[in-house]
Write an enzyme that holds these catalytic residues in place. Structure first.
Site, PDB file in Angstrom:
ATOM      1  CG  ASN A  68      -2.254  -0.880   1.090  1.00 51.75           C
ATOM      2  OD1 ASN A  68      -2.751  -0.931   0.159  1.00 51.75           O
ATOM      3  ND2 ASN A  68      -2.072  -1.784   1.990  1.00 51.75           N
ATOM      4  CB  THR A  69       3.447   2.517   2.071  1.00 51.13           C
ATOM      5  OG1 THR A  69       2.539   2.504   3.056  1.00 51.13           O
ATOM      6  CG2 THR A  69       4.256   3.894   2.368  1.00 51.13           C
TER       7      THR A  69
ATOM      8  CE  LYS B 210       7.853  -3.757   0.295  1.00 52.41           C
ATOM      9  NZ  LYS B 210       6.665  -3.045   0.796  1.00 52.41           N
TER      10      LYS B 210
ATOM     11  N   GLY C  56      -4.610 -10.599   2.525  1.00 57.29           N
ATOM     12  CA  GLY C  56      -3.632 -10.068   1.602  1.00 57.29           C
ATOM     13  C   GLY C  56      -2.490 -10.957   0.932  1.00 57.29           C
TER      14      GLY C  56
ATOM     15  CG  ASP D 101       0.998  -8.079   2.559  1.00 61.70           C
ATOM     16  OD1 ASP D 101      -0.086  -8.823   2.450  1.00 61.70           O
ATOM     17  OD2 ASP D 101       1.246  -7.302   3.202  1.00 61.70           O
ATOM     18  NE  ARG D 102      -2.185 -10.466   7.291  1.00 59.16           N
ATOM     19  CZ  ARG D 102      -3.603 -10.207   8.206  1.00 59.16           C
ATOM     20  NH1 ARG D 102      -4.317  -9.632   7.748  1.00 59.16           N
ATOM     21  NH2 ARG D 102      -3.378 -10.692   9.552  1.00 59.16           N
TER      22      ARG D 102
ATOM     23  CB  THR E  32       0.073   0.558   4.993  1.00 60.73           C
ATOM     24  OG1 THR E  32       1.016   0.940   3.816  1.00 60.73           O
ATOM     25  CG2 THR E  32      -0.936   1.993   5.069  1.00 60.73           C
TER      26      THR E  32
ATOM     27  CB  THR F  44       5.297  19.148  22.701  1.00 59.68           C
ATOM     28  OG1 THR F  44       4.533  19.892  23.568  1.00 59.68           O
ATOM     29  CG2 THR F  44       4.173  18.503  21.812  1.00 59.68           C
TER      30      THR F  44
END
Length: 261
Positions: free
Chosen positions: A9-10, A13, A109, A111-112, A134, A188
Site C-alpha cells: 500500500n505504501t 519493492k 492479503g 503479502d501475508r 501501512t 511535547t
C-alpha cells in the site's frame, strides 16, 4: 533471474533473485496506481545498470500485490520490457500451496500469504509473523505451514500522520526511540516519541503474549518490515528479524512452482 515484485500500500519493492534463490539487488518506490509501465521501466533500468545488470537478465516476473489497481501496469511492465508474462502470486500456476484456514481465504492479503510461506522455510513449529507496514499485522502460521489467522492494527507511520493532522498544535516528528527509557516526557516532542514508540512496544508485547497463550504451544516470533529493526534494537520482542521476508517468500513461491512443473 527472477524479478520479484511486492506491491504494498505504501511502497512497491523490486528484487532481483538469482538461480540459487538469493536476492542480489533490491529497490523500492512509492506506490502509485497511476504509475505507468514506461515509468517503472525507466526507473528500474537505470538502477539495474548501476548494479551491473540489465533487463535481459530477467527471465521471469512474479507479482504479489495488495493494490489491485496497480497490477495491470506491472503486468504490462513484464510483457513490454522483459518479454515475459508476469505470474501473479496466488493465481495459477503459482497458487499458494499452503492451507488458508480462515473464513475468507480470498480476502487474505498476498503479502501475508507469502510471508507465511517464507516463515515456514525459516522455522519449524508454530510461528507468529509481525509485519510493520501501512498496517501492523500479526499472523499465526502453524507447524504445517498453514495460515491460521491473525490481527490488523494501525501502522506506526499512519498513527503519526493521524496525530499530526488531527491535532493542530502537535508537530510532525520522525519515528525514533526516545533518548531515555523514561515514559514520562518533559516536552511535547518527547511525549509524542514516548507515546508512539513505547506505546507500540507495549501493544506488540501484549499481542505476542495473548497470541502465545491462545496458541498454547512453543512459538517463534518473526518480524519484518522497515521498522522491525528499530523496535528490535531497544526491546526484546522477536526471535528473528527478516527484512526481506516477503520478497524471499515470492522467490520461494516461484521456486516451488518450477520444481512441480
Amino acid at each position: 533471474m527472477l524479478l520479484a515484485i511486492d506491491n504494498g500500500n505504501t511502497n512497491v519493492k523490486f528484487a532481483l533473485v538469482n538461480d540459487a534463490g538469493e536476492i542480489v539487488c533490491r529497490w523500492r518506490i512509492a506506490t502509485d496506481p497511476k504509475r505507468t509501465a514506461d515509468e517503472y521501466a525507466v526507473w528500474l533500468n537505470q538502477l539495474a545498470e548501476m548494479e551491473g545488470y540489465s533487463r535481459k537478465d530477467v527471465t521471469a516476473v512474479v507479482i504479489a500485490t495488495v493494490v489491485p489497481r496497480a497490477l495491470h501496469n506491472l503486468q504490462v511492465l513484464a510483457t513490454k520490457y522483459f518479454g515475459v508474462e508476469a505470474l501473479v502470486a496466488g493465481r495459477a500456476p503459482i497458487e499458494w500451496g499452503i492451507a488458508l484456514r480462515v473464513d475468507e481465504p480470498r480476502a487474505l492479503g498476498a503479502d501475508r500469504a507469502v510471508n507465511a510461506i517464507s516463515a515456514q522455510a525459516l522455522e519449524a513449529g508454530d510461528k507468529i509473523v509481525i509485519s510493520f507496514g501501512t498496517a501492523t499485522t500479526f499472523d499465526h502460521i502453524g507447524a504445517d505451514g498453514a495460515y491460521l489467522g491473525g490481527s490488523i492494527a494501525t501502522g506506526v507511520s499512519l498513527s503519526l500522520d493521524a496525530l499530526y493532522e488531527a491535532a493542530a498544535m502537535l508537530p510532525r516528528i520522525a519515528i525514533e526511540p526516545p533518548p531515555t527509557a523514561s515514559v514520562i516526557g518533559r516536552d511535547t516532542v518527547g511525549q509524542m516519541q514516548i507515546g508512539i514508540y513505547w506505546g507500540y512496544v507495549s501493544m506488540i508485547e501484549g499481542m505476542i503474549a495473548r497470541m502465545k497463550a491462545e496458541i498454547g504451544r512453543p512459538v517463534k516470533v518473526i518480524a519484518t518490515g522497515g521498522l522491525a529493526v528499530l523496535f528490535d534494537k531497544h526491546a526484546d520482542l522477536f526471535d528473528r528479524v527478516e527484512p526481506d521476508l516477503t520478497l524471499k517468500g515470492i522467490a520461494l513461491l516461484y521456486a516451488n512452482r518450477s520444481q512441480s512443473t
